[in-house]
Design an enzyme around this catalytic site. Structure first.
Site, mmCIF file in Angstrom:
data_model
loop_
_atom_site.group_PDB
_atom_site.id
_atom_site.type_symbol
_atom_site.label_atom_id
_atom_site.label_comp_id
_atom_site.label_asym_id
_atom_site.label_seq_id
_atom_site.Cartn_x
_atom_site.Cartn_y
_atom_site.Cartn_z
ATOM 1 N N GLU A 154 0.796 -1.232 0.000
ATOM 2 C CA GLU A 154 0.000 0.000 0.000
ATOM 3 C C GLU A 154 0.829 1.282 0.000
ATOM 4 O OE1 GLU A 154 -2.675 -0.673 3.294
ATOM 5 O OE2 GLU A 154 -3.445 -2.500 2.414
ATOM 6 N N GLU A 259 -6.419 -10.379 -1.687
ATOM 7 C CA GLU A 259 -7.212 -10.149 -0.468
ATOM 8 C C GLU A 259 -8.699 -10.054 -0.811
ATOM 9 O OE1 GLU A 259 -5.688 -7.022 2.047
ATOM 10 O OE2 GLU A 259 -3.599 -7.528 1.624
HETATM 11 O O1 G3I Z 1 -5.041 -8.574 18.792
HETATM 12 C C1 G3I Z 1 -5.587 -7.362 19.333
HETATM 13 C C2 G3I Z 1 -6.320 -7.660 20.611
HETATM 14 O O2 G3I Z 1 -5.409 -8.125 21.558
HETATM 15 C C3 G3I Z 1 -7.023 -6.380 21.068
HETATM 16 O O3 G3I Z 1 -7.794 -6.656 22.196
HETATM 17 C C4 G3I Z 1 -7.928 -5.825 19.975
HETATM 18 C C5 G3I Z 1 -8.590 -4.511 20.344
HETATM 19 O O4 G3I Z 1 -9.110 -3.850 19.222
HETATM 20 O O5 G3I Z 1 -7.152 -5.588 18.828
HETATM 21 C C6 G3I Z 1 -6.546 -6.774 18.310
HETATM 22 O O6 G3I Z 1 -5.800 -6.430 17.218
HETATM 23 C C7 G3I Z 1 -6.517 -6.150 16.042
HETATM 24 C C8 G3I Z 1 -6.069 -7.146 14.979
HETATM 25 O O7 G3I Z 1 -6.625 -6.797 13.756
HETATM 26 C C9 G3I Z 1 -6.493 -8.579 15.301
HETATM 27 O O8 G3I Z 1 -7.875 -8.696 15.288
HETATM 28 C C10 G3I Z 1 -6.152 -4.742 15.621
HETATM 29 O O9 G3I Z 1 -6.709 -3.817 16.554
HETATM 30 C C11 G3I Z 1 -6.702 -4.466 14.244
HETATM 31 O O10 G3I Z 1 -6.215 -3.197 13.802
HETATM 32 C C12 G3I Z 1 -6.201 -5.527 13.293
HETATM 33 O O11 G3I Z 1 -6.766 -5.290 12.057
HETATM 34 C C13 G3I Z 1 -6.149 -5.917 10.953
HETATM 35 C C14 G3I Z 1 -5.772 -4.825 9.951
HETATM 36 O O12 G3I Z 1 -5.279 -5.427 8.768
HETATM 37 C C15 G3I Z 1 -4.670 -3.911 10.478
HETATM 38 O O13 G3I Z 1 -3.475 -4.607 10.588
HETATM 39 C C16 G3I Z 1 -7.130 -6.893 10.355
HETATM 40 O O14 G3I Z 1 -7.323 -7.991 11.250
HETATM 41 C C17 G3I Z 1 -6.592 -7.412 9.014
HETATM 42 O O15 G3I Z 1 -7.573 -8.195 8.378
HETATM 43 C C18 G3I Z 1 -6.243 -6.224 8.122
HETATM 44 O O16 G3I Z 1 -5.712 -6.715 6.927
HETATM 45 C C19 G3I Z 1 -5.382 -5.723 5.932
HETATM 46 C C20 G3I Z 1 -4.139 -6.185 5.222
HETATM 47 O O17 G3I Z 1 -3.108 -6.430 6.152
HETATM 48 C C21 G3I Z 1 -3.692 -5.137 4.194
HETATM 49 N N1 G3I Z 1 -4.773 -4.792 3.289
HETATM 50 C C22 G3I Z 1 -6.042 -4.427 3.910
HETATM 51 C C23 G3I Z 1 -6.486 -5.541 4.866
HETATM 52 C C24 G3I Z 1 -7.837 -5.274 5.440
HETATM 53 O O18 G3I Z 1 -7.832 -4.136 6.208
#
Ligand code: G3I
Length: 373
Positions: A154, A259
């Site tokens: 990105e 994705e």
């Molecule tokens: O693991 C923590 C947990 O301990 C905590 O209690 C909770 C509170 O909100 O957060 C959890 O972490 C979250 C994690 O996902 C696991 O669920 C993060 O806040 C959240 O920001 C994270 O989101 C991920 C996001 O990328 C940011 O990294 C999504 O799961 C994931 O599907 C998403 O994937 C992205 C690709 O990497 C890049 N392209 C877009 C795609 C979709 O957004």
């Protein structure tokens, strides 16, 4: 409406035992790999709903979160490879094509990466040294085991210019080239990808083409462009999807759908993209219409949209080498919590119990050539 419901019931009955018939990976074996992004419970085989399903349907995996910088390198002197090791071991045990997601991104990268111990912004050389250490360590650890890496994720803004990320601001535009060269040094056999969302937007597509051409002209080893394909019912148009695939294929690199999902929920913002750093918004029941389940009509519409997209992917099977879904079941999807927490999203082929949806049958029909192509 009645007819649709009956059709939905028939489809549900026909697919209730999806594991009895060939999986997507077998149905598309002459076309492309079929993958899914897995969460930690899934690759640790602690999610009984889907353990069997994953092995039956997919031959490639991507780690949804566990190889991101923040997870694997949380502090300057600390790497945490526990989950990454389990992910790679799972993939090897089940003979999957293992994808590494991702090395350099503006998101999920801790602040310390860009600052020194006094909290001052790093200069170019110091940040390049950090990049070098991280890529060597991570790619080197899985050398020969992770098949391909999303090296830079990105890096483009929606208008096709380079995103003003900390990487860009501190190192300059060549940070992308540097990251690819470092990844190649750490594992010369690994495939290296540039991965982004909304590449179907004409300006962003143009920016991606210019970026790939610059990398190619500089002799940077780039294997493929990853089109994330976070889609909606009305975006992108099939025409834009097709033009994008054709345009990237013409660059002489592989094209991957990395994705894939189809967001069925009403948009929470005016011009939705997969920009993760969007500010979280307050829950509004009007924006969560499918709390009690997706209507039959919507499920059928989603099935049709999936069929259209897969028919297109199949048409370009000479260029598209992998199609990966972003998550396995509707319940796993990031779209349940983004940009509003706690909605009920239905973007994938399997429902919250891991049962196939009409969309699954529609995709199978494309493979069986029962769908007009
Ligand atoms: O693991 C923590 C947990 O301990 C905590 O209690 C909770 C509170 O909100 O957060 C959890 O972490 C979250 C994690 O996902 C696991 O669920 C993060 O806040 C959240 O920001 C994270 O989101 C991920 C996001 O990328 C940011 O990294 C999504 O799961 C994931 O599907 C998403 O994937 C992205 C690709 O990497 C890049 N392209 C877009 C795609 C979709 O957004």
């Amino acid at each position: 409406m009645k007819t649709l419901s009956l059709l939905a019931l028939l489809l549900a009955a026909a697919t209730a035992r999806a594991s009895d018939s060939a999986g997507l990976k077998d149905l598309f074996k002459d076309d492309f790999l079929v993958g899914a992004a897995l969460n930690q419970r899934q690759f640790e085989e602690r999610d009984p709903r889907v353990s069997e399903l994953i092995l039956h349907q997919f031959n490639s995996i991507t780690a949804e979160n566990n190889l991101k910088w923040g997870r694997i390198h949380p502090r300057p002197d600390a790497f945490d490879f526990q989950a990454g090791d389990a992910y790679v071991a799972y993939g090897e045990k089940h003979h999957m094509v293992i994808i590494g997601h991702n090395l350099i991104w503006h998101n999920q990268t801790p602040d310390w990466v860009f600052h020194d111990e006094q909290g001052n912004l790093l200069g170019r050389d110091a940040l390049l040294a950090r990049m070098r250490e991280h890529i060597r360590m991570v790619v080197g650890r899985y050398r020969g085991r992770i098949h391909g890496w999303d090296v830079v994720n990105e890096a483009l803004a929606d208008d096709g210019t380079l995103r003003q990320s900390m990487w860009y601001k501190i190192i300059g535009p060549d940070y992308i080239e540097q990251a690819f060269r470092l990844a190649h040094e750490a594992d010369p056999a690994a495939e290296l990808y540039y991965n982004d969302f909304s590449l179907e937007r004409p300006e962003k597509r143009k920016g991606a083409v210019e970026l790939v051409k610059r990398l190619q002209a500089a002799g940077v080893p780039i294997t493929a462009i990853g089109m994330q394909c976070h889609s909606r019912m009305n975006w992108p148009s099939l025409a834009d999807e097709e033009t994008t695939i054709q345009t990237f294929a013409a660059l002489g690199i592989k094209v991957m759908v990395t994705e894939l999902d189809i967001d069925m929920l009403p948009p929470a913002v005016k011009d939705p993209t997969a920009e993760v750093s969007l500010r979280p918004m307050e829950y509004d029941p009007k924006l969560d219409p499918w709390r009690d389940g997706l209507s039959d009509a919507a499920a059928q519409a989603e099935a049709k949209r999936y069929a259209e997209l897969f028919a297109l992917f199949r048409k370009y099977r000479g260029s598209i080498t992998r199609v990966t879904f972003w998550n396995v079941t509707d319940g796993d999807s990031w779209l349940n919590d983004w940009p509003i927490k706690g909605r009920h999203s239905y973007p994938l082929l399997f429902d919250r119990d891991g049962k196939p949806k009409p969309a699954f049958d529609a995709v199978r029909a494309v493979a069986a050539k029962e769908y007009p192509q």
